[in-house]
Design a protein around this motif. Structure first.
Motif, PDB file in Angstrom:
ATOM      1  N   PHE A  55       8.437   7.107   1.525  1.00 44.65           N
ATOM      2  CA  PHE A  55       8.215   6.139   2.594  1.00 44.65           C
ATOM      3  C   PHE A  55       9.281   5.050   2.539  1.00 44.65           C
ATOM      4  CE2 PHE A  55       3.898   7.264   0.940  1.00 44.65           C
ATOM      5  CZ  PHE A  55       3.590   8.174   1.918  1.00 44.65           C
ATOM      6  N   ASP A  56       9.535   4.395   3.639  1.00 44.82           N
ATOM      7  CA  ASP A  56      10.524   3.314   3.660  1.00 44.82           C
ATOM      8  C   ASP A  56       9.878   1.934   3.659  1.00 44.82           C
ATOM      9  OD1 ASP A  56       9.464   3.264   6.176  1.00 44.82           O
ATOM     10  OD2 ASP A  56      11.376   3.256   7.219  1.00 44.82           O
ATOM     11  N   ASP A  57       8.567   1.873   3.592  1.00 43.98           N
ATOM     12  CA  ASP A  57       7.882   0.580   3.693  1.00 43.98           C
ATOM     13  C   ASP A  57       7.134   0.216   2.414  1.00 43.98           C
ATOM     14  OD1 ASP A  57       5.958   2.525   3.928  1.00 43.98           O
ATOM     15  OD2 ASP A  57       4.891   1.573   5.553  1.00 43.98           O
ATOM     16  N   ARG A  58       7.854   0.253   1.291  1.00 47.33           N
ATOM     17  CA  ARG A  58       7.231  -0.090   0.022  1.00 47.33           C
ATOM     18  C   ARG A  58       7.797  -1.406  -0.496  1.00 47.33           C
ATOM     19  NH1 ARG A  58       9.135   4.909  -1.020  1.00 47.33           N
ATOM     20  NH2 ARG A  58      10.291   4.250  -2.836  1.00 47.33           N
ATOM     21  N   ALA A  59       6.934  -2.155  -1.179  1.00 47.66           N
ATOM     22  CA  ALA A  59       7.367  -3.385  -1.841  1.00 47.66           C
ATOM     23  C   ALA A  59       6.676  -3.460  -3.205  1.00 47.66           C
ATOM     24  CB  ALA A  59       6.993  -4.605  -1.009  1.00 47.66           C
ATOM     25  N   TYR A  60       7.427  -3.922  -4.216  1.00 48.69           N
ATOM     26  CA  TYR A  60       6.907  -4.033  -5.577  1.00 48.69           C
ATOM     27  C   TYR A  60       7.422  -5.334  -6.150  1.00 48.69           C
ATOM     28  CZ  TYR A  60       5.983  -2.783 -10.476  1.00 48.69           C
ATOM     29  OH  TYR A  60       5.532  -2.766 -11.782  1.00 48.69           O
ATOM     30  N   ASP A 111       0.808  -1.215   0.000  1.00 53.60           N
ATOM     31  CA  ASP A 111       0.000   0.000   0.000  1.00 53.60           C
ATOM     32  C   ASP A 111       0.846   1.272   0.000  1.00 53.60           C
ATOM     33  OD1 ASP A 111       0.938  -0.125   2.592  1.00 53.60           O
ATOM     34  OD2 ASP A 111      -1.016   0.187   3.516  1.00 53.60           O
ATOM     35  N   GLY A 112       2.169   1.152   0.028  1.00 50.91           N
ATOM     36  CA  GLY A 112       3.036   2.314  -0.118  1.00 50.91           C
ATOM     37  C   GLY A 112       2.999   2.880  -1.530  1.00 50.91           C
ATOM     38  N   TYR A 113       2.452   2.117  -2.467  1.00 51.05           N
ATOM     39  CA  TYR A 113       2.274   2.592  -3.837  1.00 51.05           C
ATOM     40  C   TYR A 113       0.786   2.835  -4.072  1.00 51.05           C
ATOM     41  CZ  TYR A 113       7.054   1.312  -4.946  1.00 51.05           C
ATOM     42  OH  TYR A 113       8.415   1.247  -4.978  1.00 51.05           O
ATOM     43  N   PRO A 114       0.357   4.092  -4.130  1.00 51.83           N
ATOM     44  CA  PRO A 114      -1.068   4.360  -4.344  1.00 51.83           C
ATOM     45  C   PRO A 114      -1.526   3.984  -5.749  1.00 51.83           C
ATOM     46  CG  PRO A 114       0.182   6.411  -4.290  1.00 51.83           C
ATOM     47  CD  PRO A 114       1.131   5.301  -3.924  1.00 51.83           C
ATOM     48  N   VAL A 115      -0.586   3.937  -6.696  1.00 54.09           N
ATOM     49  CA  VAL A 115      -0.879   3.506  -8.068  1.00 54.09           C
ATOM     50  C   VAL A 115       0.161   2.461  -8.438  1.00 54.09           C
ATOM     51  CG1 VAL A 115      -0.996   4.220 -10.478  1.00 54.09           C
ATOM     52  CG2 VAL A 115      -1.840   5.757  -8.693  1.00 54.09           C
ATOM     53  N   ILE A 116      -0.296   1.303  -8.873  1.00 54.35           N
ATOM     54  CA  ILE A 116       0.621   0.242  -9.287  1.00 54.35           C
ATOM     55  C   ILE A 116       0.764   0.315 -10.802  1.00 54.35           C
ATOM     56  CG2 ILE A 116       1.072  -2.233  -9.336  1.00 54.35           C
ATOM     57  CD1 ILE A 116      -0.797  -2.479  -6.902  1.00 54.35           C
ATOM     58  N   GLY A 117       1.951   0.692 -11.253  1.00 56.15           N
ATOM     59  CA  GLY A 117       2.207   0.797 -12.681  1.00 56.15           C
ATOM     60  C   GLY A 117       2.713  -0.521 -13.252  1.00 56.15           C
ATOM     61  N   ARG A 118       2.893  -0.542 -14.562  1.00 52.86           N
ATOM     62  CA  ARG A 118       3.412  -1.757 -15.214  1.00 52.86           C
ATOM     63  C   ARG A 118       4.875  -1.992 -14.869  1.00 52.86           C
ATOM     64  NH1 ARG A 118       1.787  -4.928 -18.764  1.00 52.86           N
ATOM     65  NH2 ARG A 118       3.661  -4.832 -20.040  1.00 52.86           N
ATOM     66  N   THR A 119       5.568  -0.928 -14.448  1.00 52.50           N
ATOM     67  CA  THR A 119       6.966  -1.062 -14.056  1.00 52.50           C
ATOM     68  C   THR A 119       7.177  -0.372 -12.708  1.00 52.50           C
ATOM     69  OG1 THR A 119       7.673   1.006 -15.093  1.00 52.50           O
ATOM     70  CG2 THR A 119       7.720  -0.999 -16.474  1.00 52.50           C
ATOM     71  N   LEU A 120       8.280  -0.726 -12.051  1.00 55.97           N
ATOM     72  CA  LEU A 120       8.631  -0.072 -10.800  1.00 55.97           C
ATOM     73  C   LEU A 120       8.885   1.415 -11.053  1.00 55.97           C
ATOM     74  CD1 LEU A 120       9.382  -0.043  -7.824  1.00 55.97           C
ATOM     75  CD2 LEU A 120      11.677  -0.829  -8.475  1.00 55.97           C
TER      76      LEU A 120
END
Length: 70
Positions: A60-65, A17-26
């Motif tokens: 943020f420091d708590d992102r995962a992709y 949830d650290g990414y409000p929009v999930i794109g096709r790439t990081l």
């Protein structure tokens, strides 16, 4: 929770949830997040959430992709 992936899916992208929009790439996901944080660093308008970005931080420091090719 277990979810089945349809047979015609060849790529799967998941992010925390650290990414409000999930794109096709990081890079795309990071770019959208950076734009949102620039406009709303305290996360009270467009990026309403539980925390803002503190002075001296860039994000943020708590992102995962995770992007998988199946």
């Amino acid at each position: 929770m277990v979810r089945s992936v349809p047979e015609d899916v060849t790529e799967l992208v998941m992010a925390s949830d650290g990414y409000p929009v999930i794109g096709r790439t990081l890079a795309e996901s990071e770019s959208v997040l950076a734009d949102l944080l620039e406009r709303d660093p305290w996360c009270v308008r467009e990026l309403a959430g539980t925390k803002g970005v503190l002075a001296g931080q860039t994000s943020f420091d708590d992102r995962a992709y995770l992007r998988l090719r199946i």
